[in-house]
Structure formats: C-alpha cells, structure tokens
Design a protein around this motif. Structure first.
Motif, PDB file in Angstrom:
ATOM      1  N   ALA A 188      10.741  21.987   4.735  1.00  0.00           N
ATOM      2  CA  ALA A 188       9.843  23.128   4.657  1.00  0.00           C
ATOM      3  C   ALA A 188       9.602  23.091   3.139  1.00  0.00           C
ATOM      4  N   SER A 189      10.643  23.363   2.406  1.00  0.00           N
ATOM      5  CA  SER A 189      10.705  23.512   0.989  1.00  0.00           C
ATOM      6  C   SER A 189       9.688  22.208   0.323  1.00  0.00           C
ATOM      7  N   LYS A 190       9.979  21.370   0.869  1.00  0.00           N
ATOM      8  CA  LYS A 190       9.303  19.669   0.491  1.00  0.00           C
ATOM      9  C   LYS A 190       7.871  20.106   0.719  1.00  0.00           C
ATOM     10  N   LEU A 191       7.561  20.311   1.996  1.00  0.00           N
ATOM     11  CA  LEU A 191       6.202  20.422   2.211  1.00  0.00           C
ATOM     12  C   LEU A 191       5.328  21.697   1.421  1.00  0.00           C
ATOM     13  N   ILE A 236      19.573  23.139  10.420  1.00  0.00           N
ATOM     14  CA  ILE A 236      18.743  24.239   9.708  1.00  0.00           C
ATOM     15  C   ILE A 236      18.540  24.117   8.255  1.00  0.00           C
ATOM     16  N   ARG A 237      19.583  23.270   7.420  1.00  0.00           N
ATOM     17  CA  ARG A 237      19.448  22.928   6.257  1.00  0.00           C
ATOM     18  C   ARG A 237      18.412  21.805   6.031  1.00  0.00           C
ATOM     19  N   GLN A 238      18.219  20.862   6.823  1.00  0.00           N
ATOM     20  CA  GLN A 238      17.395  20.026   6.882  1.00  0.00           C
ATOM     21  C   GLN A 238      16.149  20.389   7.021  1.00  0.00           C
ATOM     22  N   ALA A 243       2.348  20.890  -0.798  1.00  0.00           N
ATOM     23  CA  ALA A 243       0.955  21.720  -0.550  1.00  0.00           C
ATOM     24  C   ALA A 243       0.785  22.312  -2.010  1.00  0.00           C
ATOM     25  N   GLU A 244       1.500  22.826  -2.576  1.00  0.00           N
ATOM     26  CA  GLU A 244       1.049  23.465  -3.908  1.00  0.00           C
ATOM     27  C   GLU A 244       0.559  22.508  -4.859  1.00  0.00           C
ATOM     28  N   GLU A 245       1.349  21.125  -4.793  1.00  0.00           N
ATOM     29  CA  GLU A 245       0.850  20.211  -5.701  1.00  0.00           C
ATOM     30  C   GLU A 245      -0.630  19.501  -5.260  1.00  0.00           C
TER      31      GLU A 245
END
Length: 484
Positions: free
Chosen positions: A317-320, A310-312, A324-326
């Motif tokens: 998800a946070s990285k994606l 789950i942490r992975q 996406a914001e970048e």
C-alpha cells in the motif's frame, strides 16, 4: 536430450509395473535395485550433460540415493542369503546415513535457490510440517520411545526414521511454497520426494497398526520408492535441472487456492486428531497434552503468518501510494523544462483566485512569450531551441518569489501567477526576469490584474491579449491589460 527424460520416464514406469510380477526371490531384489540404480545413473548423466548449476550437489544427492539402494541390497542379503531377521540391522545404517546426507544436500540446494529473506515462506513450511509432526509423534515417535521390547539403540533407530522424514517433508514444503521457477525438473523432483515420503510413511503406519500388507501390498509400497528413484532420474535428465539450484528472486506472493487449502488442512490436523481420539477411545484423549501443545503452536504460527501478511500489504500500500504520488507529480510537470504543465496550471489558477477572493488580496497573471523563438529554432536547430527553453525556465524560476507559480503553457509560451500583487509588482518582477533570459534572447509579456469577479478563463484571455499588444508594439516589453 529434451525428449530423453520422457523416454526414460515411460520405460522405467513400465519396469516398475513389471516389478509387481516378480516373485519374492533374488529376482525381485535384482529388479528393484536395477531400477533404483538406473535412477542414480540417469541423474548423474543428466546433471553432467545439462551442465546444471551446483552440479556437485546434485551428484551428492544421487550418491545419497545410491547409499539407500545399497541398503536395500544389504537387507536382501541377510534376509535371503543368511536367513536373518535383525533389528536394528546393518541396512538401517545405510538408510539413516543416506537420509541424513540427503537432508544436508537439500538444505544446501535450497539455500542456493532461495537466498532471500522470506519469513512468510518459512512460516508456511513450518505450519505444514508441524501438522505432520503431530501425527508422527502420536503414532510413530511416542510408541517407539515407550516400546519396552526395543533396546536403546533400537529406540534411537526407530525414532530416527520419522525424524528424518519430517526434515525431508519440511524441505519439500519449503521448496513448494518458496516460489521461483517451476519447470519440469522442479515438478519431477518434488513428485519424487512426495512418492518417497508417501512410501516411507505407508510402511511406518503399516508396521504401527500391524497390518499385513501381503505380497501385492508390499509390492505396492515398494513401487513408491521405485517411482521416487525413477522421478529423480528423469529430473536429472530434464533440461530444467540446469537452473534448478540457481538463485531465484522471491517475490511477495498472494494466497492461491491450493496454498490456502493446504494451510487450512494443516491447521485443522490437531482438532481432527483430538476428535478422532475422543471418538475411538470413549471420550478419552491419551495424547491431550501433545494435541493441546500442537494447537497452541499452530495458533501462534498462524498469527505470525498473518503478521507477515499484514506487513506485506502495508508495504504494498505504501509503495502504491508513493507511485501514485510520483505519477501525479509527473502528470503535472512539463517533461522538457520541469515546470508545471498546462494541466497543473489550469488546476492552480482557480485555486489562486479563490485564495485571493477569500483573503481580499490582489492577484496578477502574466503570459510570457520568448521573442522570435521560431527564428532561433531555424537558425540553431531544435535541440538548441529545447535547450533555450530549459535554461530560460530554470533562470526565470530562480528569480521568482516562493509563492509565485511559473508554468509552461505551450511551445515557447509561459504563464505566471503572481499572488498578493498588482500591476506594479508584476512589472518589477518581470523586469527582474528580463536580464536572466539566456543566449541574449528577450521576451514579451502581457499582464492582467484580477478584478475580483471574472473567471480564470476571462483573466487569462485579457493577459493573452495584452501579450499580443506587447508583440505588436515591437516585442521585448510588458503590456498591461485593460479592465474588461
């Protein structure tokens, strides 16, 4: 050298098949030990010729297998020559020391190979080993501790074998789920460890259930050990041994089908063992406490693995989301000046008009064009022209208010949204920007004040028309668009 390992593997597999034809005499011992020692020699030669990373560890691993081969010869000596049947026997010392050293060497190799923090891989290896440990406890370890016919030393020796096998099994599981390079040497080494452990457990269970393997069965079990020696030798000769102990990058892995099947089988071991004991002992489960403990441990390990997973997923998800914001930010930025690009401008202008309509405030739009930019480019070069655009954009942006939006519309043309302001404020703001223009350059601008009804396209068209009026009037000035 690339094909030598194949020739060795084929020839020695044929030799292992020939072992089945040997009688139970010294010839059998000589053939067995010759095949075993050939694996040791092949590994040492291959490691040195391939210049393997951490070669000393592989040579130590080969030394462990040589100790085991010596134990086989010692066993044959007192069984054949002295006609003695001892337990524990001198050969057990060779086997146990060889096993303990092999565990230590493989730990060192795995620490070099998998230096990164990998809690998921460790938990998976413990889950797989835990299922085997439960079986080993029920059928091997517990009976050995309760065998009154054994001396204290005999009991220690009896439980040492399955414990060493469990440690080797855990290291094998860690190697298989640890990721990294899976070349031919890796596969040969892993298959060799599997063959060795399969033979060891087969002998142990044969002894536990007092099954008479017979001559063919004994040869078959011996062939498991011999095949392990052959595979170790082939692994040493394989060019892939060069990097097998080198550090690898552990990546966050998904669940493949075989890993999911392996972990599922491991977690089902305790319930299956419970059902088997109840079936064969008329609903009596003699090892109920051990099995219940195994179920609890397995459950906690699965929860721990799910937590890591789950942490992975959350990290991914946070990285994606960050990427996406970048990407969104990059898609709305002009690569040369760093200002908003035309796409961002076309999205921002309708929103600015909606805010002005809702708040009942004025809004002005200015279109700015550097004067004689083509002539500047021709005289100073395109690099100087690009530098002028960057410097002008930075200088003008520094003179704007917090709510103003300056964008590069295209080429040397810029667009400016001036919220909460009419023509007078727009004129003052542009007059403030004029002296900030670098390299002694000037600009012309057209200003249009929104009438509260027109579309963003119509508003821009009026400001653009005013820009051409400013250029036609001699440049270096601001022209105010008439109401359409």
């Amino acid at each position: 050298m690339r094909s030598l390992w194949r020739w060795y593997l084929v020839i020695l597999v044929v030799a292992v098949l020939g072992y089945f034809r040997t009688p139970d005499t010294w010839l059998q011992t000589i053939v067995y030990d010759s095949i075993a020692v050939s694996g040791v020699i092949a590994m040492v030669v291959g490691v040195r010729r391939n210049r393997a990373a951490a070669a000393h560890l592989w040579i130590m691993f080969a030394g462990c297998k040589l100790l085991a081969a010596c134990g086989d010869f010692v066993y044959a000596w007192y069984a054949r020559y002295l006609d003695l049947s001892l337990y524990p026997a001198p050969a057990d010392g060779f086997y146990l020391v060889a096993g303990a050293c092999e565990v230590a060497v493989l730990v060192s190799i795995l620490r070099r190979r998998l230096p990164a923090h990998d809690p998921g891989g460790v938990i998976e290896a413990v889950i797989i080993t835990g299922s085997v440990s439960l079986i080993a406890w029920v059928y091997l370890l517990k009976p050995a501790t309760q065998d009154d016919e054994l001396t204290v030393v005999g009991r220690i020796v009896a439980i040492s074998y399955p414990i060493l096998d469990l440690l080797l099994f855990m290291l094998l599981a860690r190697m298989l789920v640890g990721g990294g390079m899976r070349n031919g040497a890796f596969r040969l080494l892993a298959c060799g460890m599997m063959s060795y452990l399969a033979a060891d457990y087969a002998w142990a269970f044969t002894d536990h259930f007092q099954f008479d393997a017979g001559t063919f069965g004994s040869h078959l079990l011996d062939s498991g050990y011999l095949l392990a020696f052959v595979l170790y030798g082939a692994a040493g000769l394989h060019p892939g041994i060069r990097d097998l102990a080198a550090p690898v990058q552990v990546i966050e892995r998904g669940f493949s089908r075989w890993r999911l099947a392996l972990l599922t089988a491991a977690t089902m071991t305790a319930p299956v063992l419970l059902a088997a004991q109840a079936w064969f002992d008329d609903n009596h489960v003699p090892d109920a406490q051990a099995i219940a403990g195994g179920c609890v441990v397995m459950f906690l390990l699965v929860v721990a693995r799910m937590t890591v997973l789950i942490r992975q997923v959350e990290r991914q998800a946070s990285k994606l989301e960050s990427q996406a914001e970048e990407l969104t930010e990059l898609a709305q930025r002009d690569t040369l000046t760093g200002l908003a690009n035309r796409r961002a401008w076309e999205q921002a202008l309708p929103l600015a008009l909606d805010h002005a309509r809702r708040d009942g405030t004025l809004l002005a739009l200015a279109v700015i064009d550097l004067d004689h930019f083509k002539r500047f480019n021709d005289r100073h070069g395109h690099q100087a022209g690009d530098r002028l655009l960057k410097e002008a954009a930075a200088a003008w942006a520094s003179g704007l208010r917090a709510g103003d939006l300056l964008a590069r519309y295209g080429g040397e043309e810029f667009a400016l949204i001036i919220p909460s302001g009419g023509s007078a404020l727009a004129g003052e703001l542009l007059d403030r920007l004029r002296p900030l223009t670098p390299s002694g350059q000037t600009f012309s601008a057209g200003v249009a004040v929104w009438d509260g009804q027109e579309s963003s396209e119509a508003l821009f068209a009026r400001a653009d028309a005013a820009l051409y009026e400013a250029k036609g009037a001699g440049r270096n000035r601001v022209a105010l668009a008439s109401i359409g």
